[in-house]
Motif scaffolding. Structure first.
Motif, mmCIF file in Angstrom:
data_model
loop_
_atom_site.group_PDB
_atom_site.id
_atom_site.type_symbol
_atom_site.label_atom_id
_atom_site.label_comp_id
_atom_site.label_asym_id
_atom_site.label_seq_id
_atom_site.Cartn_x
_atom_site.Cartn_y
_atom_site.Cartn_z
ATOM 1 N N UNK A 241 -38.748 28.060 2.120
ATOM 2 C CA UNK A 241 -38.349 28.993 3.176
ATOM 3 C C UNK A 241 -39.510 29.897 3.563
ATOM 4 N N UNK A 242 -40.244 30.380 2.564
ATOM 5 C CA UNK A 242 -41.402 31.228 2.857
ATOM 6 C C UNK A 242 -42.486 30.430 3.573
ATOM 7 N N UNK A 243 -42.643 29.168 3.232
ATOM 8 C CA UNK A 243 -43.649 28.310 3.865
ATOM 9 C C UNK A 243 -43.374 28.196 5.364
ATOM 10 N N UNK A 244 -42.137 27.942 5.713
ATOM 11 C CA UNK A 244 -41.783 27.841 7.132
ATOM 12 C C UNK A 244 -41.909 29.196 7.820
ATOM 13 N N UNK A 245 -41.466 30.258 7.155
ATOM 14 C CA UNK A 245 -41.522 31.581 7.772
ATOM 15 C C UNK A 245 -42.961 31.983 8.085
ATOM 16 N N UNK A 246 -43.892 31.662 7.184
ATOM 17 C CA UNK A 246 -45.301 31.990 7.414
ATOM 18 C C UNK A 246 -45.854 31.205 8.596
#
Length: 299
Positions: free
Chosen positions: A227-232
């Motif tokens: 989720x953090x990967x996509x958000x970044x």
């Protein structure tokens, strides 16, 4: 003859009152019946049967042993009947662990049809991409994406996932669109992905024909959660690579742009993993078969 067979034989002798009748009923030679009872009495250290010219009767010790035999054999028959029934109509609870978006988008919508086919099954579903110790945590199977280390588990391929290289619209406006791999070295950044298991930062990967190319770019941020990967990436912090299904919505609404589409990342295997079994439980077998049946239709 093993102990259970000896117990079954003893019970039939008591019930029929005859060695000969028990031998005929169980299709055994009379000598085998006599020898088995002698060995049983010797092992228990008690006389179980009184033999007369007309009938065989249980002694007091034999009556007590008969009661135990009847109860144990009934329990055994019930257990075996349950397993035979499960082979025909699987039943029980199954613990599975699935990647969160895959469970939400693909598998859970198919479960009404699964339960219609297997109404006696129950699922306990965990979601995430973290490492799961199947044996220690009592999980029956997990669905995982990517090349997996040798774990001693049994793996069955469910399908493959196409990948894409993406950047946000804001990132493209600021840094431009790379046309060839060499362009990536001119002022571009990656959202660096660190493996949750090895903690090593993974390079971006591209397929040029049949050749795999790796490119390591500088990154302002490193993450190990999907989720953090996509958000970044959506925040414009760099280029990132995803299974196509995970970013289909952001691509459709223009929030993310595909980069270098002629050189996509290599496809990822999708595998269901489960512990080795000498005899695979029917409830696990039908669930794995279900994954193999329905998942390729979603890819």
């Amino acid at each position: 003859m093993d102990r259970l067979d000896a117990m079954r034989l003893f019970a039939r002798i008591v019930e029929l009152g005859s060695f000969t009748a028990a031998a005929d009923d169980l299709n055994l030679p009379r000598a085998t019946v006599t020898h088995t009872i002698k060995r049983l009495e010797a092992r228990l250290g008690a006389q179980l049967l009184q033999r007369t010219t007309r009938r065989v009767r249980a002694t007091r010790e034999g009556e007590a042993y008969y009661s135990h035999c009847v109860r144990l054999l009934a329990d055994l028959d019930a257990v075996e009947a349950d397993f035979r029934q499960e082979a025909v109509q699987p039943r029980g609870r199954l613990r599975v662990d699935l990647p969160t978006p895959m469970a939400r988008l693909w598998l859970i919508p198919t479960l009404p049809a699964f339960f219609a086919r297997y109404p006696l099954l129950e699922l306990d579903i965990g979601t995430g991409d973290h490492f799961v110790d199947l044996v220690r945590e009592g999980v029956d199977c997990v669905l995982r994406v990517g090349t997996l280390p040798d774990s001693g588990l049994v793996g069955r391929r469910v399908g493959t996932l196409d990948q894409v290289t993406m950047a946000s619209a804001a990132y493209v406006r600021q840094h431009g669109v790379p046309r060839v791999l060499a362009d990536l070295q001119n002022g571009h950044y990656a959202v660096n992905w660190a493996s949750p298991t090895t903690h090593r930062v993974e390079p971006l990967e591209f397929m040029q024909g049949r050749k795999r190319r790796e490119v390591m770019l500088p990154g302002r941020v490193t993450v190990s959660g999907v989720d953090a990967y996509r958000a970044c990436c959506e925040a414009g912090l760099g280029i990132a690579q995803f299974p196509r299904y995970r970013v289909a919505d952001a691509f459709a609404n223009g929030q993310l742009k595909e980069i270098l589409p002629s050189m996509p990342p290599p496809s990822l295997p999708l595998t269901v993993l489960y512990p080795p079994h000498r005899q695979m439980p029917a409830r696990l077998r039908v669930f794995v078969d279900w994954l193999v049946e329905v998942m390729p239709k979603q890819l």
